[in-house]
Scaffold this motif. Structure first.
Motif, PDB file in Angstrom:
ATOM      1  N   CYS A 169       1.323  -0.820  -0.113  1.00  0.00           N
ATOM      2  CA  CYS A 169      -0.080  -0.010  -0.040  1.00  0.00           C
ATOM      3  C   CYS A 169       1.389   1.326  -0.325  1.00  0.00           C
ATOM      4  N   ALA A 182      -0.202   4.464  -1.823  1.00  0.00           N
ATOM      5  CA  ALA A 182      -0.920   5.250  -2.152  1.00  0.00           C
ATOM      6  C   ALA A 182      -1.271   6.252  -0.780  1.00  0.00           C
ATOM      7  N   LYS A 211       2.874   2.236  13.645  1.00  0.00           N
ATOM      8  CA  LYS A 211       2.423   2.379  12.578  1.00  0.00           C
ATOM      9  C   LYS A 211       2.128   0.678  12.461  1.00  0.00           C
TER      10      LYS A 211
END
Ligand code: C5P
Length: 404
Positions: free
Chosen positions: A274, A276, A342
């Protein structure tokens, strides 16, 4: 990936010659040495000075130049290369090649070479479709000449159709394929990958949207690098100006919710990356008509709601979770600490963390400095081009599947 490779780039006449300048940069970024021949037609569109400045080499233009011939004879020019690339390849030059004519430096070098030749044709649709060009192409293919493109689209002459020169990144991929430069032993054959890239647009009304500065360069490069290692790759791309990467199934979306739906549609996958820059929020209740000033001087109040987190959604899947889920963390401070937090919060396996604070030039730039944060290590990679980051990450992913 082209370290030490020597490319002889022949630029023939055509408006697409301007893209050859970008191609020189792309080839050099990958470590290739680029020497250029500029045909008389090519020199109508780009100047020898631009070509020399970008290639950092002398530019060769004339077959009958005493100076050029004494410095570098045309035979040597054609042999001191690993690959000859003709971009743009005009209908005229292709006809000369097919007929074996040698009446200028470009055609002579092409006839004299013993090295592989790659053509990137560019011309008007009618010229491309003309039986003479089809015949010439078939002859050239029989002679072992390879081609990349042309693509479909708007042509400089105002017509629409086939004839548009392949984009520099596509030509670069074809060069790598011709030279076997992608062959590092690492493979992702038989694996399926989903890659997200670019920003998302979140509509305010039919004409306005909320967006961010992501260029998509890193995500697109990753999709291409993964595909080059043999993975069946789906790229879910937000709005960018980039061409669809070669060998990748590209699904173009606008919003975060569309991006999530396209990723779910692309499952099952072995790996999800991911990259983006998904908008965290969207406008609650997009206006159906263009919002107007009402004369009160009061701006409209925009209420925001949180978007789905695509990375976390894929990483939390109970059924059909990709074996390896990789996220990105663009931070402006405490880069590695935030990335570790994260990784845990989103339950992804790896995080590629980078510093995007002012002055790093990462947002929209061509280079990136990243740290790969895994369950038990933090690898800090030197600053490199986004293509090299992509290739390094693709090899790490291939190694992961090789070992696990
Ligand atoms: O939380 P943050 O936006 O910093 O996390 C970045 C990572 O999460 C990136 O991998 C990004 O692609 C992903 N992400 C996502 N969906 C969101 C927000 C972020 O997939 N809505």
């Amino acid at each position: 990936m082209l370290n030490g490779k020597r490319i002889l780039l022949i630029i023939s006449g055509g408006i697409a010659a301007y893209k050859a300048l970008d191609l020189i940069r792309r080839l050099k970024e990958q470590g290739a040495g680029v020497r250029c021949v500029l045909s008389r037609g090519g020199a109508q569109f780009v100047t020898p000075l631009s070509v020399a400045a970008l290639s950092e080499e002398a530019v060769y233009q004339d077959l009958f130049s005493l100076k050029d011939e004494s410095e570098m004879g045309h035979i040597r020019l054609s042999r001191e290369a690993d690959l000859l690339v003709v971009a743009p390849a005009s209908a005229d030059l292709m006809a000369k090649m097919a007929a074996g004519l040698a009446d200028d430096l470009a055609s002579t070098v092409l006839l004299a070479t013993d090295k592989p030749v790659l053509l990137a044709p560019a011309m008007n649709t009618r010229m491309w479709e003309h039986p003479a060009t089809r015949r010439n192409l078939a002859t050239l293919a029989d002679d072992g000449v390879r081609t990349v493109g042309p693509g479909q689209g708007d042509l400089a002459c105002g017509e629409v159709g086939a004839g548009r020169m392949a984009e520099p990144m596509e030509i670069l991929a074809a060069v790598q394929a011709c030279l076997g430069a992608e062959n590092s032993g690492a493979t992702l054959h038989g694996r399926r990958a989903i890659v997200t890239s670019g920003p998302t647009y979140e509509a305010i009304d039919p004409v306005r949207y909320i967006a961010n500065r992501s260029s998509g360069k890193q995500g697109h490069a990753i999709a291409e690098a993964i595909a080059r290692l043999g993975a069946d790759t789906v790229l879910v791309a937000g709005p960018t100006n980039l061409a669809d990467p070669v060998g990748v199934e590209t699904v173009r979306v606008e919003s975060a919710r569309q991006m999530l739906a396209a990723c779910e549609q692309a499952l099952p996958a072995d790996v999800a990356i991911c990259a983006a820059a998904v908008a965290d929020w969207r406008v609650d209740g997009t206006a159906q008509q263009k919002m107007k000033k009402d004369g009160s001087g009061q701006p409209p109040a925009l209420a925001l709601v949180e978007n789905p987190d695509i990375l976390a959604s894929l990483a939390h899947l109970q059924d059909g979770r990709p074996d390896l889920v990789v996220g990105f963390a663009a931070e402006t401070e405490q880069v590695v600490d935030y990335a570790q937090a994260k990784r845990a919060r989103k339950r992804c396996d790896w995080i590629v963390a980078n510093d995007v604070s002012d002055g790093t030039g990462v947002m929209g730039g061509d280079d990136n400095t990243v740290h790969l944060v895994t369950a038990d290590a933090v690898d800090s990679w030197p600053t490199m081009s986004k293509q090299d980051v992509a290739a390094t990450l693709a090899r790490r992913i291939a190694d992961h599947f090789d070992i696990s």
